[in-house]
Scaffold this motif. Sequence first.
Motif, mmCIF file in Angstrom:
data_model
loop_
_atom_site.group_PDB
_atom_site.id
_atom_site.type_symbol
_atom_site.label_atom_id
_atom_site.label_comp_id
_atom_site.label_asym_id
_atom_site.label_seq_id
_atom_site.Cartn_x
_atom_site.Cartn_y
_atom_site.Cartn_z
ATOM 1 N N TYR A 1 101.500 167.146 -4.715
ATOM 2 C CA TYR A 1 100.580 167.917 -4.390
ATOM 3 C C TYR A 1 100.661 169.421 -4.761
ATOM 4 O O TYR A 1 100.074 169.814 -5.500
ATOM 5 N N PHE A 2 101.990 169.731 -4.235
ATOM 6 C CA PHE A 2 102.088 171.056 -4.357
ATOM 7 C C PHE A 2 102.426 171.410 -5.801
ATOM 8 O O PHE A 2 102.100 172.443 -6.202
ATOM 9 N N ALA A 3 102.870 170.444 -6.555
ATOM 10 C CA ALA A 3 103.352 170.809 -8.004
ATOM 11 C C ALA A 3 101.825 170.925 -8.752
ATOM 12 O O ALA A 3 101.640 171.599 -9.707
ATOM 13 N N GLY A 4 100.953 169.917 -8.327
ATOM 14 C CA GLY A 4 99.418 169.734 -9.056
ATOM 15 C C GLY A 4 98.633 171.043 -8.691
ATOM 16 O O GLY A 4 97.906 171.555 -9.602
ATOM 17 N N LEU A 5 98.986 171.797 -7.746
ATOM 18 C CA LEU A 5 98.369 173.010 -7.333
ATOM 19 C C LEU A 5 98.581 174.358 -8.303
ATOM 20 O O LEU A 5 98.064 175.266 -8.327
ATOM 21 N N ARG A 6 99.660 173.992 -9.032
ATOM 22 C CA ARG A 6 100.183 174.976 -9.945
ATOM 23 C C ARG A 6 99.332 175.289 -11.243
ATOM 24 O O ARG A 6 99.215 176.310 -11.811
ATOM 25 N N SER A 7 98.485 174.103 -11.434
ATOM 26 C CA SER A 7 97.668 174.114 -12.558
ATOM 27 C C SER A 7 95.990 173.658 -12.092
ATOM 28 O O SER A 7 95.042 173.675 -12.836
ATOM 29 N N VAL A 8 95.929 173.098 -10.908
ATOM 30 C CA VAL A 8 94.634 172.832 -10.464
ATOM 31 C C VAL A 8 93.781 173.721 -9.427
ATOM 32 O O VAL A 8 94.898 173.959 -8.547
ATOM 33 N N PRO A 9 92.908 174.053 -9.464
ATOM 34 C CA PRO A 9 92.070 175.116 -8.662
ATOM 35 C C PRO A 9 92.190 174.276 -7.131
ATOM 36 O O PRO A 9 91.981 173.275 -7.011
ATOM 37 N N THR A 10 92.554 175.458 -6.350
ATOM 38 C CA THR A 10 92.694 175.068 -4.807
ATOM 39 C C THR A 10 91.432 173.925 -4.263
ATOM 40 O O THR A 10 91.745 173.078 -3.360
ATOM 41 N N GLY A 11 90.333 174.594 -4.463
ATOM 42 C CA GLY A 11 89.262 173.640 -3.976
ATOM 43 C C GLY A 11 89.010 172.357 -4.567
ATOM 44 O O GLY A 11 88.584 171.527 -3.858
ATOM 45 N N VAL A 12 89.410 172.190 -5.789
ATOM 46 C CA VAL A 12 89.471 170.795 -6.707
ATOM 47 C C VAL A 12 90.344 169.986 -5.812
ATOM 48 O O VAL A 12 90.329 168.906 -5.630
ATOM 49 N N ALA A 13 91.577 170.680 -5.572
ATOM 50 C CA ALA A 13 92.668 169.619 -5.076
ATOM 51 C C ALA A 13 92.414 169.179 -3.683
ATOM 52 O O ALA A 13 92.711 168.015 -3.412
ATOM 53 N N SER A 14 91.821 170.187 -2.862
ATOM 54 C CA SER A 14 91.389 169.749 -1.472
ATOM 55 C C SER A 14 90.398 168.691 -1.471
ATOM 56 O O SER A 14 90.338 167.947 -0.460
ATOM 57 N N LEU A 15 89.632 168.682 -2.380
ATOM 58 C CA LEU A 15 88.396 167.801 -2.511
ATOM 59 C C LEU A 15 88.950 166.304 -3.062
ATOM 60 O O LEU A 15 88.503 165.411 -2.521
ATOM 61 N N ILE A 16 89.995 166.292 -3.955
ATOM 62 C CA ILE A 16 90.499 165.193 -4.663
ATOM 63 C C ILE A 16 91.525 164.500 -3.309
ATOM 64 O O ILE A 16 91.660 163.290 -3.486
ATOM 65 N N ALA A 17 92.000 165.188 -2.143
ATOM 66 C CA ALA A 17 92.797 164.960 -1.458
ATOM 67 C C ALA A 17 91.994 164.078 -0.515
ATOM 68 O O ALA A 17 92.594 163.226 0.115
ATOM 69 N N LEU A 18 90.642 163.994 -0.406
ATOM 70 C CA LEU A 18 89.912 162.905 0.147
ATOM 71 C C LEU A 18 90.129 161.613 -0.289
ATOM 72 O O LEU A 18 89.343 160.621 0.355
ATOM 73 N N LEU A 19 90.889 161.461 -1.257
ATOM 74 C CA LEU A 19 91.209 160.026 -1.538
ATOM 75 C C LEU A 19 92.050 159.440 -0.637
ATOM 76 O O LEU A 19 92.084 158.231 -0.405
ATOM 77 N N GLU A 20 92.691 160.101 0.331
ATOM 78 C CA GLU A 20 93.471 159.865 1.412
ATOM 79 C C GLU A 20 92.755 158.867 2.479
ATOM 80 O O GLU A 20 92.921 157.578 2.463
ATOM 81 N N PRO A 21 91.576 159.268 3.123
ATOM 82 C CA PRO A 21 90.834 158.195 4.033
ATOM 83 C C PRO A 21 90.291 157.250 3.270
ATOM 84 O O PRO A 21 90.155 156.265 3.586
#
Length: 322
Positions: free
Chosen positions: A246-266
């Motif tokens: 996740y932290f590595a992906g944040l180097r190239s993915v916008p934070t808003g996009v990453a936090s929404l993709i993190a909803l794959l968790e639930p």
Amino acid sequence: MENNHVHVTAPSSARVGLLSVMAAGLFWGTGGLAGALLAERSGIEALAVAGYRLLIGGGLITAWLVFSGGLRALRTGPAGRRRLLVIGVVAAVFQACYFAAVELISVSLATLVTLGSAPLLVIVGESMIGRRRPAGRMTAAAGVALAGLTLLVGGPGDTSSGSVAAGAALALVSGGGFAVMTMLAARPVAGLPVLPMTGLAFCLGGLVVLPAGIVAGNAAVELQPVNIALLVYLGLVPTALAYTLYFAGLRSVPTGVASLIALLEPLTAAVLGALVLGDRLGPVGISGAVLVGVAVILVSNGESTTSGRTRRRRVAAARRQS
């Protein structure tokens, strides 16, 4: 011209980042099941589960860095040490508040408030920092994701209004912690790569949370093979591996996009609950899962399209200069 060909055929860092963040969300989804099984088998408190998760995850990364010589090559200055301290404390607050919220209200409501608030807080925070309005696609995706998450995890259950208010407040603090971690990790510090940052910060966070779990109640885990396997899995896959990706992906993915993709968790947790624990999603839960999936696809496709256009513009500019 040969150099331009490399730019066209090489996979973009944004695409790799998207895949990394998606993998992190999927791995996080297995953490709830592993933590629940560990708590059920050993009878330990939720705070202890969080402490073990951070300490073992961070310890495994740090052990690998020691074995591979990664720590010997680490040369971080005051800014890097401050980043380690802040990430460690924020991770401890994020985990502790979430599991404290679970104790006061249902897992469903704690998950709803924590993960539902985090993308919104990231989008608002980044918009304020950058002094720009969020893109329409992001706003729409956040709305769809929040609606889907509400349907997926359900309501508060049988709890008093006082405990709901206190638990929701703790979950909101937890969501804010995740949002802060996301925005911080997206801003690299010179001399502090992702792997040392994750390992050392999580060791610090575990050392903060685990004593609180010991004070709160039982934190002793009987050293049976199944319990050891659950501890190792919880520290390795949904913690060390997932957060590093996740932290590595944040180097190239916008934070808003990453936090929404993190909803794959639930979403992953709900599917695993249905397959492994026999939980029934029902039509409402399935509808929520579909909406969360739609939101993830919406932002993922939008980011892939944007990065593709950017890459094509760079290649065209390089060709004009050659």
